[in-house]
Design a protein around this motif. Structure first.
Motif, PDB file in Angstrom:
ATOM      1  N   LEU A  55      40.471  54.251  39.794  1.00 47.44           N
ATOM      2  CA  LEU A  55      40.411  53.428  38.567  1.00 47.44           C
ATOM      3  C   LEU A  55      39.320  52.355  38.635  1.00 47.44           C
ATOM      4  N   ARG A  56      38.424  52.469  39.596  1.00 54.42           N
ATOM      5  CA  ARG A  56      37.394  51.448  39.798  1.00 54.42           C
ATOM      6  C   ARG A  56      36.662  51.098  38.495  1.00 54.42           C
ATOM      7  N   GLY A  57      36.264  52.122  37.741  1.00 53.77           N
ATOM      8  CA  GLY A  57      35.526  51.895  36.494  1.00 53.77           C
ATOM      9  C   GLY A  57      36.361  51.126  35.479  1.00 53.77           C
ATOM     10  N   GLU A  58      37.652  51.415  35.439  1.00 54.81           N
ATOM     11  CA  GLU A  58      38.544  50.737  34.488  1.00 54.81           C
ATOM     12  C   GLU A  58      38.685  49.254  34.841  1.00 54.81           C
ATOM     13  N   PHE A  59      38.795  48.959  36.140  1.00 57.23           N
ATOM     14  CA  PHE A  59      38.890  47.557  36.541  1.00 57.23           C
ATOM     15  C   PHE A  59      37.566  46.834  36.255  1.00 57.23           C
ATOM     16  N   ALA A  60      36.462  47.507  36.520  1.00 58.75           N
ATOM     17  CA  ALA A  60      35.144  46.890  36.271  1.00 58.75           C
ATOM     18  C   ALA A  60      34.985  46.592  34.781  1.00 58.75           C
ATOM     19  N   ARG A  61      35.422  47.525  33.933  1.00 59.47           N
ATOM     20  CA  ARG A  61      35.331  47.343  32.475  1.00 59.47           C
ATOM     21  C   ARG A  61      36.118  46.112  32.028  1.00 59.47           C
ATOM     22  N   ARG A  62      37.133  45.783  32.778  1.00 59.66           N
ATOM     23  CA  ARG A  62      37.967  44.611  32.457  1.00 59.66           C
ATOM     24  C   ARG A  62      37.573  43.393  33.301  1.00 59.66           C
ATOM     25  N   ASN A  63      36.402  43.435  33.915  1.00 61.13           N
ATOM     26  CA  ASN A  63      35.890  42.301  34.715  1.00 61.13           C
ATOM     27  C   ASN A  63      36.937  41.833  35.731  1.00 61.13           C
ATOM     28  N   THR A  64      37.510  42.800  36.432  1.00 59.77           N
ATOM     29  CA  THR A  64      38.631  42.518  37.334  1.00 59.77           C
ATOM     30  C   THR A  64      38.340  43.050  38.731  1.00 59.77           C
ATOM     31  N   LYS A  65      38.544  42.196  39.717  1.00 59.34           N
ATOM     32  CA  LYS A  65      38.368  42.619  41.112  1.00 59.34           C
ATOM     33  C   LYS A  65      39.732  42.866  41.739  1.00 59.34           C
ATOM     34  N   VAL A  66      39.782  43.871  42.561  1.00 60.94           N
ATOM     35  CA  VAL A  66      41.035  44.298  43.185  1.00 60.94           C
ATOM     36  C   VAL A  66      40.978  43.972  44.678  1.00 60.94           C
ATOM     37  N   LEU A  67      42.120  43.549  45.218  1.00 55.59           N
ATOM     38  CA  LEU A  67      42.214  43.238  46.644  1.00 55.59           C
ATOM     39  C   LEU A  67      43.596  43.682  47.115  1.00 55.59           C
ATOM     40  N   ALA A  68      43.613  44.568  48.126  1.00 56.69           N
ATOM     41  CA  ALA A  68      44.895  45.075  48.636  1.00 56.69           C
ATOM     42  C   ALA A  68      45.227  44.403  49.968  1.00 56.69           C
ATOM     43  N   LEU A  69      46.493  44.468  50.345  1.00 55.35           N
ATOM     44  CA  LEU A  69      46.942  43.840  51.597  1.00 55.35           C
ATOM     45  C   LEU A  69      47.983  44.701  52.286  1.00 55.35           C
ATOM     46  N   SER A  70      47.822  44.810  53.604  1.00 54.25           N
ATOM     47  CA  SER A  70      48.975  45.236  54.397  1.00 54.25           C
ATOM     48  C   SER A  70      48.956  44.466  55.702  1.00 54.25           C
ATOM     49  N   VAL A  71      50.128  44.394  56.336  1.00 52.97           N
ATOM     50  CA  VAL A  71      50.242  43.580  57.542  1.00 52.97           C
ATOM     51  C   VAL A  71      49.703  44.320  58.768  1.00 52.97           C
ATOM     52  N   ASP A  72      49.243  45.542  58.571  1.00 55.45           N
ATOM     53  CA  ASP A  72      48.677  46.282  59.702  1.00 55.45           C
ATOM     54  C   ASP A  72      47.286  45.739  60.054  1.00 55.45           C
ATOM     55  N   PRO A  73      46.853  45.970  61.316  1.00 55.83           N
ATOM     56  CA  PRO A  73      45.567  45.410  61.755  1.00 55.83           C
ATOM     57  C   PRO A  73      44.367  46.212  61.231  1.00 55.83           C
ATOM     58  N   MET A  74      43.205  45.617  61.325  1.00 57.60           N
ATOM     59  CA  MET A  74      41.971  46.206  60.801  1.00 57.60           C
ATOM     60  C   MET A  74      41.681  47.589  61.387  1.00 57.60           C
ATOM     61  N   GLU A  75      41.913  47.716  62.669  1.00 52.76           N
ATOM     62  CA  GLU A  75      41.626  49.001  63.338  1.00 52.76           C
ATOM     63  C   GLU A  75      42.449  50.121  62.684  1.00 52.76           C
ATOM     64  N   SER A  76      43.675  49.804  62.301  1.00 51.60           N
ATOM     65  CA  SER A  76      44.536  50.773  61.634  1.00 51.60           C
ATOM     66  C   SER A  76      44.000  51.081  60.229  1.00 51.60           C
ATOM     67  N   HIS A  77      43.587  50.050  59.496  1.00 52.86           N
ATOM     68  CA  HIS A  77      43.039  50.244  58.138  1.00 52.86           C
ATOM     69  C   HIS A  77      41.829  51.182  58.188  1.00 52.86           C
TER      70      HIS A  77
END
Ligand code: BEZ
Length: 209
Positions: A55-77
């Motif tokens: 949905l990247r294009g849809e968020f961009a069209r709405r001038n919206t940035k997305v940021l996700a979170l999980s408690v797992d470490p970077m190496e896992s991500h």
């Protein structure tokens, strides 16, 4: 006290798959969506992150940035990103916070101990350009979110922030909206020509642009 609608969205600096990010700077002047998921390498979460990437294009069209979170470490991500692309066909195209110390999770109340003491619930926060919380949603681990619904809500939030309108049940982009009671009939006739009155308190108009 738990975050509520209208509160200032707490700022933070966190390690993400796209480097260190300071939340408010990342959002800039636009809208933002911060969402958590319970854990890496889990089925529902894998489908969710792929769905958001598509949905990247849809968020961009709405001038919206997305940021996700999980408690797992970077190496896992970093390892999991490969699976997301392989399974969903969508490359991770937004930052994913690694929050092993639970700093951001606690700041935003994403840990609900009666659901899990170690994994965040599926929280969604929509933040306005004024850095205030405009919407909060909470889903349990076993239920994946409908990101088309989140886009729909975002569209409504942006519309109702700009015009003195509200959106009715099941509203979709392009459908009629409700003129709020703050607008007199005289003003409505100028600003929403051709509006219709169903009840004195229910006045419908074409979606303004
Ligand atoms: C999942 O993403 O599939 C999931 C994660 C945590 C608990 C249950 C399901």
């Amino acid at each position: 006290m738990a975050l509520q609608l209208g509160d200032a969205a707490p700022n933070f600096t966190a390690e993400t798959t796209e480097g260190m990010i300071t939340f408010h700077e990342y959002l800039g002047d636009g809208w933002g969506i911060l969402f958590s998921h319970p854990a890496d390498f889990t089925p529902v979460c894998t489908t969710e992150l792929g769905a958001v990437a598509k949905l990247r294009g849809e968020f961009a069209r709405r001038n919206t940035k997305v940021l996700a979170l999980s408690v797992d470490p970077m190496e896992s991500h970093e390892r999991w990103a490969g699976d997301i692309e392989e399974v969903t066909g969508a490359k991770l195209n937004f930052p994913l916070i690694a929050d092993p110390e639970l700093t951001v999770a606690n700041l935003y109340g994403m840990l609900h101990p009666n659901a899990s003491t170690t994994m965040t619930v599926r929280s969604v926060f929509i933040i306005g350009p004024d850095k205030k919380v405009k919407l909060m949603l909470t889903y349990p681990a076993a239920t994946g979110r409908d990101f088309k619904e989140i886009l729909r809500v975002l569209t409504s939030l942006q519309l109702t922030a700009k015009h003195q309108v509200a959106t009715p049940a099941d509203w979709r982009e392009g459908e009629e909206v409700i003129i709020t009671m703050a607008v007199s009939n005289e003003e409505a006739a100028v600003r929403f020509p051709g509006y219709t009155t169903i009840k004195p308190y229910i006045r419908m108009a074409a979606q303004p642009v």
